[in-house]
Design an enzyme around this catalytic site. Structure first.
Site, mmCIF file in Angstrom:
data_model
loop_
_atom_site.group_PDB
_atom_site.id
_atom_site.type_symbol
_atom_site.label_atom_id
_atom_site.label_comp_id
_atom_site.label_asym_id
_atom_site.label_seq_id
_atom_site.Cartn_x
_atom_site.Cartn_y
_atom_site.Cartn_z
ATOM 1 N N SER A 261 0.772 -1.216 0.094
ATOM 2 C CA SER A 261 -0.112 0.010 -0.123
ATOM 3 C C SER A 261 0.995 1.083 -0.008
ATOM 4 O O SER A 261 2.234 1.028 -0.076
ATOM 5 C CB SER A 261 -0.809 0.015 1.298
ATOM 6 O OG SER A 261 -0.126 0.107 2.428
ATOM 7 N N LYS A 262 0.424 2.390 -0.187
ATOM 8 C CA LYS A 262 1.127 3.695 -0.024
ATOM 9 C C LYS A 262 2.058 3.837 1.226
ATOM 10 O O LYS A 262 2.904 4.502 0.998
ATOM 11 C CB LYS A 262 0.075 4.855 -0.293
ATOM 12 C CG LYS A 262 -0.584 4.892 -1.733
ATOM 13 C CD LYS A 262 -0.992 6.299 -1.963
ATOM 14 C CE LYS A 262 -1.784 6.378 -3.187
ATOM 15 N NZ LYS A 262 -2.605 7.609 -3.518
#
Length: 491
Positions: A261-262
């Protein structure tokens, strides 16, 4: 067989690190086998595809140096060809017109969910529960159309989709280049839609037709497409086409093992460029996420092409490690040519003002300073002491160093340095050592005031090279600024 691979991103977002690794694997496999690497933009999803995303993907691929051997193919432009193949499949009897409407199919799913929910109700017998679950399973199972065997349309002008006649029964087997032997049952496959009611092709059909027409022999893609392989292979079979070799690569996870994920650094490829990573470092780093070849950690492009094969891809997900990326980038910063690195650093140096006369200092220092940063902005910051303008702004520690005895020692050394005719680090070092010996000083007594005068307290390497890089006039000028009357205690 001439090897042809492809990278086929959808322009519904930026080119992220997982896609970049997939592109790299395809590129290296093609080059290893003296084949062709192609690029296709899968823009059939007209609602989500954007020109901006397409441009960003192309820019990201160009920055990474993963150049397609032919102009990129835009999938949407090939829609007539996709429809042509669907019609050919109808003539062959491997596809058919289906008159089931979206409303009917949704009602079927809804009824299946109702029966499954009803089976959980209290107070029903085991027999009733089993019957409800059986009905629910039949309604929610992969759809097999009643028109697959040639039933007539409900009316002459009834709208229809074109569906693939899915395999009837038995086991379906894929010999995958990464996953090994993968099996499913044919009844897990539906009569998938090839052409929608409006005549537009679906993704499943478009992918197969494009891969065939582009001559793709090897498909290397994420394992999120593994299920799709079993739905696409029957299309190849329906047309009598050769089925490409397939290798489905595990996804990249974060350092903690969780889905990327980010927060793990799952950014667009161009974001890494803007953060100051070199493209060759990104290639070398991405190569080693989930792929290995002996004990070698860092590969040049030539070494990667020579070594790459799908047999080196691990079945377990690779993990993103930004610390490791920094180490790899540092390695390639040190290998970069002086001229190229100067041009890459120059925009950072000129964010506030042109470098002007400092250029000669920067160029002199650059070959010796390449190891002082893991990214371009970090490395650029290491040169701040060469860019700062006179009179230098001194931090608290530097001001203390050029006070009292420190200032007296600096004045004596200034007199010695002024006599130097050969302004080199070697001669400067000899002069400083001689001065210390003559005055009974240690380097620890003369170094701090000298460094403070030259850098204002900014981080800098060994002092003799710093004096050489600054040049005679600038170095002596910075020292003189600290010896000026207004800087003398009591002035």
């Amino acid at each position: 067989m001439d090897v042809v691979t492809r990278f086929a991103p959808s322009p519904t977002g930026m080119l992220h690190i997982g896609g970049a690794r997939t592109a790299l694997f395809n590129y290296l496999f093609a080059k290893h086998n003296n084949g062709k690497f192609l690029l296709r933009i899968e823009d059939t999803d007209r609602e989500r595809s954007t020109p901006e995303a397409t441009a960003a993907i192309l820019e990201g691929m160009e920055w990474l140096g993963l150049t397609s051997d032919e102009p990129p193919v835009m999938q949407f432009e090939r829609a007539p060809r996709h429809a042509e193949v669907a019609e050919e499949m109808i003539r062959r009897g491997t596809a058919f017109r289906c008159y089931a409407t979206q409303e009917e199919l949704q009602a079927r799913r809804d009824l299946g969910e109702e029966k499954r929910k009803a089976a959980k109700a209290e107070g029903i017998s085991e027999e009733e529960k089993a019957s409800l679950l059986e009905e629910a399973h039949a309604l929610l199972a992969p759809y097999r159309s009643p028109w697959r065997d040639g039933a007539p349309p409900p009316s002459p002008d009834a709208p229809y989709t074109v569906r693939l006649r899915a395999p009837e029964s038995g086991e379906r087997i894929l010999e995958d280049g990464v996953q090994g032997t993968v099996r499913i049952q044919a009844d897990e496959l539906d009569d998938l839609i090839l052409l929608r009611a409006d005549g537009t092709p679906t993704y499943m059909l478009a992918v197969v037709v494009d891969d065939h027409d582009m001559g793709v022999t090897h498909i290397i893609r994420g394992d999120d497409h593994l299920r799709n392989a079993f739905r696409q292979i029957p299309i190849y079979e329906a047309m009598g086409w050769d089925i490409p070799f397939m290798a489905h690569v595990p996804m990249i996870h974060g350092a903690d093992g969780a889905k990327l994920s980010k927060r793990h650094g799952a950014l667009s490829t161009l974001a890494y460029r803007d953060m100051g990573y070199l493209p060759e470092a990104m290639r070398a780093y991405l190569l080693r996420i989930g792929w290995s070849h002996g004990d070698q950690e860092i590969f040049t492009d030539e070494e990667a092409v020579a070594a790459f094969d799908v047999s080196g891809i691990n079945r377990a997900p690779g993990r993103l490690d930004l610390d490791k990326l920094g180490q790899v980038n540092s390695h390639f910063l040190r290998l970069a040519s002086d001229e190229r690195l100067f041009e890459l650093l120059k925009p950072y140096w000129e964010e506030e003002a042109p470098i002007g006369e400092a250029e000669s200092r920067l160029r002199a220092a650059l070959p010796h300073m390449k190891d002082r940063g893991t990214t371009l902005p970090e490395l650029a910051q290491a040169f701040a002491f060469l860019l700062t303008k006179r009179p230098l702004e001194m931090n608290k520690k530097a001001r203390k160093a050029v006070a009292g005895e420190g200032l007296d020692r600096l004045r004596g050394l200034r007199n010695e340095l002024q006599q130097l005719s050969d302004w080199t680090a070697e001669q400067i070092s000899v002069t400083i050592a001689s001065y210390c010996t003559a005055q009974g000083l240690s380097m620890g007594q003369i170094g701090p005031p000298l460094r403070a005068a030259l850098t204002g307290g900014l981080p800098a390497p060994d002092i003799a090279p710093v004096l050489e890089w600054l040049g005679r006039d600038e170095a002596l000028g910075r020292i003189e600024d600290q010896l000026a009357p207004e800087n003398t205690p009591g002035a």
